[in-house]
Write a protein that holds these residues in place. Sequence first.
Motif, PDB file in Angstrom:
ATOM      1  N   PRO A 185     -23.404 -13.801  -1.673  1.00  0.00           N
ATOM      2  CA  PRO A 185     -24.589 -13.854  -1.609  1.00  0.00           C
ATOM      3  C   PRO A 185     -25.324 -13.668  -0.005  1.00  0.00           C
ATOM      4  O   PRO A 185     -24.892 -14.767   0.801  1.00  0.00           O
ATOM      5  CB  PRO A 185     -25.592 -14.626  -2.482  1.00  0.00           C
ATOM      6  CG  PRO A 185     -24.212 -15.265  -3.433  1.00  0.00           C
ATOM      7  CD  PRO A 185     -22.998 -15.028  -2.430  1.00  0.00           C
ATOM      8  N   PRO A 186     -26.210 -12.960   0.189  1.00  0.00           N
ATOM      9  CA  PRO A 186     -26.773 -13.056   1.708  1.00  0.00           C
ATOM     10  C   PRO A 186     -27.481 -14.223   1.933  1.00  0.00           C
ATOM     11  O   PRO A 186     -28.202 -14.649   0.867  1.00  0.00           O
ATOM     12  CB  PRO A 186     -27.308 -11.600   2.018  1.00  0.00           C
ATOM     13  CG  PRO A 186     -28.001 -11.364   0.517  1.00  0.00           C
ATOM     14  CD  PRO A 186     -26.630 -11.983  -0.374  1.00  0.00           C
ATOM     15  N   ASN A 187     -27.592 -14.700   2.877  1.00  0.00           N
ATOM     16  CA  ASN A 187     -28.627 -15.718   3.399  1.00  0.00           C
ATOM     17  C   ASN A 187     -28.297 -17.120   2.986  1.00  0.00           C
ATOM     18  O   ASN A 187     -29.109 -17.966   3.284  1.00  0.00           O
ATOM     19  CB  ASN A 187     -30.040 -15.408   3.105  1.00  0.00           C
ATOM     20  CG  ASN A 187     -30.451 -13.972   3.533  1.00  0.00           C
ATOM     21  OD1 ASN A 187     -30.276 -13.702   5.001  1.00  0.00           O
ATOM     22  ND2 ASN A 187     -31.194 -13.200   2.806  1.00  0.00           N
ATOM     23  N   ILE A 188     -27.068 -17.122   2.367  1.00  0.00           N
ATOM     24  CA  ILE A 188     -26.755 -18.762   2.069  1.00  0.00           C
ATOM     25  C   ILE A 188     -26.352 -19.413   3.253  1.00  0.00           C
ATOM     26  O   ILE A 188     -25.824 -18.726   4.275  1.00  0.00           O
ATOM     27  CB  ILE A 188     -25.478 -18.769   0.949  1.00  0.00           C
ATOM     28  CG1 ILE A 188     -24.329 -18.039   1.459  1.00  0.00           C
ATOM     29  CG2 ILE A 188     -25.863 -17.971  -0.412  1.00  0.00           C
ATOM     30  CD1 ILE A 188     -23.093 -18.264   0.539  1.00  0.00           C
ATOM     31  N   PRO A 189     -26.459 -20.555   3.213  1.00  0.00           N
ATOM     32  CA  PRO A 189     -25.908 -21.383   4.624  1.00  0.00           C
ATOM     33  C   PRO A 189     -24.547 -21.177   4.882  1.00  0.00           C
ATOM     34  O   PRO A 189     -23.577 -21.285   4.123  1.00  0.00           O
ATOM     35  CB  PRO A 189     -26.561 -22.903   4.372  1.00  0.00           C
ATOM     36  CG  PRO A 189     -26.673 -22.961   2.741  1.00  0.00           C
ATOM     37  CD  PRO A 189     -26.875 -21.401   2.301  1.00  0.00           C
ATOM     38  N   VAL A 190     -24.264 -21.056   6.033  1.00  0.00           N
ATOM     39  CA  VAL A 190     -23.020 -21.210   6.667  1.00  0.00           C
ATOM     40  C   VAL A 190     -22.817 -22.356   7.334  1.00  0.00           C
ATOM     41  O   VAL A 190     -23.559 -22.673   8.437  1.00  0.00           O
ATOM     42  CB  VAL A 190     -22.785 -19.889   7.701  1.00  0.00           C
ATOM     43  CG1 VAL A 190     -21.156 -19.940   8.366  1.00  0.00           C
ATOM     44  CG2 VAL A 190     -22.886 -18.567   6.896  1.00  0.00           C
ATOM     45  N   VAL A 191     -21.774 -23.402   7.175  1.00  0.00           N
ATOM     46  CA  VAL A 191     -21.897 -24.666   7.829  1.00  0.00           C
ATOM     47  C   VAL A 191     -20.665 -24.894   8.380  1.00  0.00           C
ATOM     48  O   VAL A 191     -19.493 -24.342   8.300  1.00  0.00           O
ATOM     49  CB  VAL A 191     -21.951 -25.592   6.531  1.00  0.00           C
ATOM     50  CG1 VAL A 191     -21.903 -27.065   7.229  1.00  0.00           C
ATOM     51  CG2 VAL A 191     -23.132 -25.563   5.675  1.00  0.00           C
ATOM     52  N   ALA A 192     -20.782 -25.419   9.719  1.00  0.00           N
ATOM     53  CA  ALA A 192     -19.711 -25.890  10.761  1.00  0.00           C
ATOM     54  C   ALA A 192     -18.749 -26.617  10.049  1.00  0.00           C
ATOM     55  O   ALA A 192     -19.149 -27.689   9.376  1.00  0.00           O
ATOM     56  CB  ALA A 192     -20.131 -26.302  11.890  1.00  0.00           C
ATOM     57  N   GLY A 193     -17.549 -26.355   9.829  1.00  0.00           N
ATOM     58  CA  GLY A 193     -16.278 -27.167   9.233  1.00  0.00           C
ATOM     59  C   GLY A 193     -15.944 -28.158  10.303  1.00  0.00           C
ATOM     60  O   GLY A 193     -16.476 -28.708  11.040  1.00  0.00           O
ATOM     61  N   ALA A 194     -14.510 -28.229  10.137  1.00  0.00           N
ATOM     62  CA  ALA A 194     -13.636 -28.948  11.077  1.00  0.00           C
ATOM     63  C   ALA A 194     -12.331 -28.438  11.159  1.00  0.00           C
ATOM     64  O   ALA A 194     -11.735 -27.700  10.453  1.00  0.00           O
ATOM     65  CB  ALA A 194     -13.791 -30.672  10.548  1.00  0.00           C
ATOM     66  N   MET A 195     -11.735 -28.749  12.331  1.00  0.00           N
ATOM     67  CA  MET A 195     -10.327 -28.324  12.451  1.00  0.00           C
ATOM     68  C   MET A 195      -9.408 -28.746  11.631  1.00  0.00           C
ATOM     69  O   MET A 195      -9.774 -29.738  10.587  1.00  0.00           O
ATOM     70  CB  MET A 195      -9.585 -29.063  13.943  1.00  0.00           C
ATOM     71  CG  MET A 195      -8.523 -28.261  14.111  1.00  0.00           C
ATOM     72  SD  MET A 195      -8.001 -28.841  15.939  1.00  0.00           S
ATOM     73  CE  MET A 195      -7.515 -30.407  15.260  1.00  0.00           C
ATOM     74  N   ASP A 196      -8.568 -27.822  11.045  1.00  0.00           N
ATOM     75  CA  ASP A 196      -7.646 -28.166   9.793  1.00  0.00           C
ATOM     76  C   ASP A 196      -7.349 -29.422   9.505  1.00  0.00           C
ATOM     77  O   ASP A 196      -7.405 -30.176   8.588  1.00  0.00           O
ATOM     78  CB  ASP A 196      -6.711 -27.171   9.785  1.00  0.00           C
ATOM     79  CG  ASP A 196      -5.670 -27.059  10.875  1.00  0.00           C
ATOM     80  OD1 ASP A 196      -5.803 -28.025  11.727  1.00  0.00           O
ATOM     81  OD2 ASP A 196      -5.082 -26.025  10.912  1.00  0.00           O
ATOM     82  N   GLN A 197      -6.638 -30.127  10.537  1.00  0.00           N
ATOM     83  CA  GLN A 197      -6.030 -31.617  10.496  1.00  0.00           C
ATOM     84  C   GLN A 197      -7.033 -32.451  10.254  1.00  0.00           C
ATOM     85  O   GLN A 197      -6.925 -33.401   9.356  1.00  0.00           O
ATOM     86  CB  GLN A 197      -5.072 -31.890  11.549  1.00  0.00           C
ATOM     87  CG  GLN A 197      -4.057 -31.096  11.838  1.00  0.00           C
ATOM     88  CD  GLN A 197      -3.048 -31.055  10.858  1.00  0.00           C
ATOM     89  OE1 GLN A 197      -2.808 -32.111  10.083  1.00  0.00           O
ATOM     90  NE2 GLN A 197      -1.938 -30.149  10.694  1.00  0.00           N
TER      91      GLN A 197
END
Length: 506
Positions: A239-251
């Motif tokens: 769906p458009p306009n849903i929040p994109v949240v900064a994640g974290a490096m894989d480890q």
Amino acid sequence: MGGTQIQAHEAAGRCIAVLDVGTTAVKACLFSPSLELLACSVQEYALRTQGERVEADAAQYKAAARAGLADALSQAPGCIPAAVSITTQGETLTLADRSGEPLRPFLVWLDSRAENEAQALRSVLDNETFYKTTGLPEVTGALPLAKLLWLRKHEPDTFVRAHKLLLLEDYLLHWLTGRFVSEKSLQTSTGWFDLHSDGLWHSGLAAAGASAELLPELLECGAPAGSLLPGPAAELGLPPNIPVVAGAMDQTAAALAAGCTRPGTVTETTGTALVMAACTDAPMFRSGHHVTVYRHALPGKYLYLPIGNTAGMALRWFRDEFCRDLPAGAAGYAALDALVQSVPCGCDGLAFLPFLSGSVDPDACPEARAAFFGARLSTTRAHFARSVMESVAFLLRDFFGMLNALGCPADTVYSLGGGARSAVWQQIKADACGRTFRVPACSEATAMGAALLAGWGSGLIAPGVFPCRGESAVYLPDNARAPAYDTAYSLYKKLYAAVKPLYNAF
């Protein structure tokens, strides 16, 4: 390549979409707000390698993300993503123009072409100062700081045209949101992040001839990066306009999911690389051998990270080059497990050094190479396969010793990554290290950590709340095997000491 159907008790309703972008595959996962894994799809891709150069095209990552999310969404009908997050490998980078399009292929983290530039940086950056500032042991040819200098020297026209230098997660966040942003756990892998100021290290950037303007804005892990643009939303089926949240490096994301948020809890990830993570509130930066220190996804916390460059990759290399008669994918690894079980611990005196791409810990030796030793006419392919698994267990044994020297307890050990799916390999680790290894119920810990951050950042999960975690298996050490493994470990250590002088002989 393909999807894994998950028993979806919460498949209907809102969910969290995660792209876990690894070295050789993208995993597209869907989680419920209680972090139940609803669907997972794995889409593999190949890297281009030539000597010490390892590259990948941006189009590969996008194509894998599109295919993976389409597959995952088909597995969980009625599931509607309400937030999305990304977790990626560290260090992989490219130069991008003002529209966010790469001006060249990505330099993958395994790429170590910038050794000459690393040497130049070492001549102007005091090594102890570098370590105590960045938490990274030393400047190597694989470090983003050295690669930045390599790009400036060897591709000056491209460098001049570049608007931003982007790590892989940064690039994908821009694709989804149109914003040039990054997050702090990812930047800690670069050589230009200052652990003490919790921001950019301008002296390091200046040594490579760059400034902060070349880099994206830094966000906290779990902070909103923007809203999903209509274009990529349509491409990904979200769906458009849903929040994109900064994640974290894989480890870091995996450590967060496994509960490695306080001293005493340790994770070991047997994926492409072998990485142990131990949480600390006050890292020690000792002289001598430098243990990697990363910023945690949680502000004010840090991770000790002993690293081995090739673990699961060593087993995959062995399978691909010497076991081509075995089936592909999981069936091939199951066949390897069966071979390994036919051989006694210690491999009848066969030993393997797993340094297919240099050594980081416990001995920093970028020029280290792999070696088998002790083969006889009675040695079989099964012996060689088991020796690869045992070598990774011996690396772990070294890592526990490193943490002990830092006064960092390892009371509870969780196993993550593809290697944790092998009961045979898990038992080898438990027996060789004399410790209990626990496998979390969720097999996709890295994606789960990113989903937790997405839940916090979007409001789907209350900030600071950790949904209940379970365990799928517990492996206890068999003390009767300890003498055999002590002997095999002693051979492993003596072999490395004997071979090391040869690494610089050619």
